[in-house]
Write a protein that holds these residues in place. Sequence first.
Motif, PDB file in Angstrom:
ATOM      1  N   SER A 106       0.823  -1.216   0.000  1.00  0.00           N
ATOM      2  CA  SER A 106       0.000   0.000   0.000  1.00  0.00           C
ATOM      3  C   SER A 106       0.853   1.260   0.000  1.00  0.00           C
ATOM      4  O   SER A 106       0.417   2.313  -0.481  1.00  0.00           O
ATOM      5  N   ARG A 129      -1.902  11.228   2.543  1.00  0.00           N
ATOM      6  CA  ARG A 129      -2.931  11.007   1.520  1.00  0.00           C
ATOM      7  C   ARG A 129      -3.811  12.229   1.340  1.00  0.00           C
ATOM      8  O   ARG A 129      -4.535  12.318   0.340  1.00  0.00           O
ATOM      9  N   THR A 136      -5.699   8.181  -2.683  1.00  0.00           N
ATOM     10  CA  THR A 136      -5.898   6.777  -2.345  1.00  0.00           C
ATOM     11  C   THR A 136      -6.438   6.063  -3.572  1.00  0.00           C
ATOM     12  O   THR A 136      -7.185   6.645  -4.364  1.00  0.00           O
ATOM     13  N   VAL A 137      -6.040   4.790  -3.725  1.00  0.00           N
ATOM     14  CA  VAL A 137      -6.444   4.000  -4.892  1.00  0.00           C
ATOM     15  C   VAL A 137      -7.052   2.685  -4.412  1.00  0.00           C
ATOM     16  O   VAL A 137      -6.503   2.020  -3.519  1.00  0.00           O
ATOM     17  N   ASN A 138      -8.202   2.330  -4.988  1.00  0.00           N
ATOM     18  CA  ASN A 138      -8.868   1.046  -4.726  1.00  0.00           C
ATOM     19  C   ASN A 138      -9.388   0.912  -3.301  1.00  0.00           C
ATOM     20  O   ASN A 138      -9.597  -0.203  -2.822  1.00  0.00           O
ATOM     21  N   THR A 213       0.668   8.423  -2.888  1.00  0.00           N
ATOM     22  CA  THR A 213      -0.483   7.667  -3.361  1.00  0.00           C
ATOM     23  C   THR A 213      -0.549   6.359  -2.588  1.00  0.00           C
ATOM     24  O   THR A 213       0.389   5.560  -2.620  1.00  0.00           O
ATOM     25  N   THR A 215      -2.236   2.802  -2.090  1.00  0.00           N
ATOM     26  CA  THR A 215      -2.979   1.815  -2.870  1.00  0.00           C
ATOM     27  C   THR A 215      -3.386   0.652  -1.973  1.00  0.00           C
ATOM     28  O   THR A 215      -2.539   0.045  -1.307  1.00  0.00           O
ATOM     29  N   ASP A 216      -4.660   0.357  -1.938  1.00  0.00           N
ATOM     30  CA  ASP A 216      -5.133  -0.713  -1.067  1.00  0.00           C
ATOM     31  C   ASP A 216      -4.501  -2.044  -1.456  1.00  0.00           C
ATOM     32  O   ASP A 216      -4.226  -2.309  -2.634  1.00  0.00           O
ATOM     33  N   GLU A 218      -3.671  -5.761  -2.521  1.00  0.00           N
ATOM     34  CA  GLU A 218      -4.304  -6.666  -3.472  1.00  0.00           C
ATOM     35  C   GLU A 218      -4.289  -8.108  -2.974  1.00  0.00           C
ATOM     36  O   GLU A 218      -5.087  -8.935  -3.408  1.00  0.00           O
TER      37      GLU A 218
END
Length: 255
Positions: A106, A129, A136-138, A213, A215-216, A218
């Motif tokens: 993340s 953020r 933030t993404v996803n 950025t 990112t959650d 995966e």
Amino acid sequence: MAQAPRGAEGIEPVLVVVPTYNERDNLGPVLDRLHQALPEVHVLVVDDGSPDGTGELADERAKADERVHVLHRTEKAGLGKAYIAGFRWGLAQGYATFVEMDADGSHAPEDLPRLLDAVADADLSIGSRYVPGGATVNWPLSRQLLSRGANLYSRLAMGFKIADMTAGFRAYRRPVLEKLELDEIASHGYCFQIDLTRRTADAGFDIVEVPITFTDREIGQSKMSSDIMREAFFRVAAWGVQRRLAQVKRLLGRG
């Protein structure tokens, strides 16, 4: 015993502390990306006895790469204690700058150079953020609302202007960790980040925010829980009351 590398003028040598619990599938790619972005930094993986073999993978990486170190703990004792253990290890080894970074991907290692550039002129740089340029993404809407709400609550309760007090991607200069009473810190989860932010500010250190950025993850599951949220709510309320009372005492003392 490991020794900190001899760094260049400024912020080095750098130790990136990466707590892990069941992150076997994420750890390798994160380490690869990190050393592609900054080949000179060292990493300390603090593993809380992961049953999925994360600790064993970390040991394999450490044997093959002198920049990677591993600290094994016997049980899952919380994010805060993992970071404190990592800080103590790094202080004993002579590192000058300490980075907090998640193992789940993340936190983009490619953002780390900007965090380190910022902490060269400050004491703590926070990967934010919620400053211009941050994102933030996803993330599902529920997580976005929870995160923004937690930061708004923390700012209002304690009177800080920091946009992302719960952020877990950050860099500290050594003097900050040397001055803070690490033994007194009992916070877990993202409350730990709020706690260290307030302690750093109250000690008179300079704090800057750098847009990142987020990112959650995966792969794997989030470690967020209702216990973590309850801890943050009540601790932040108590800290806010303490700060307000201290401000009143200072004003009365001047009168």
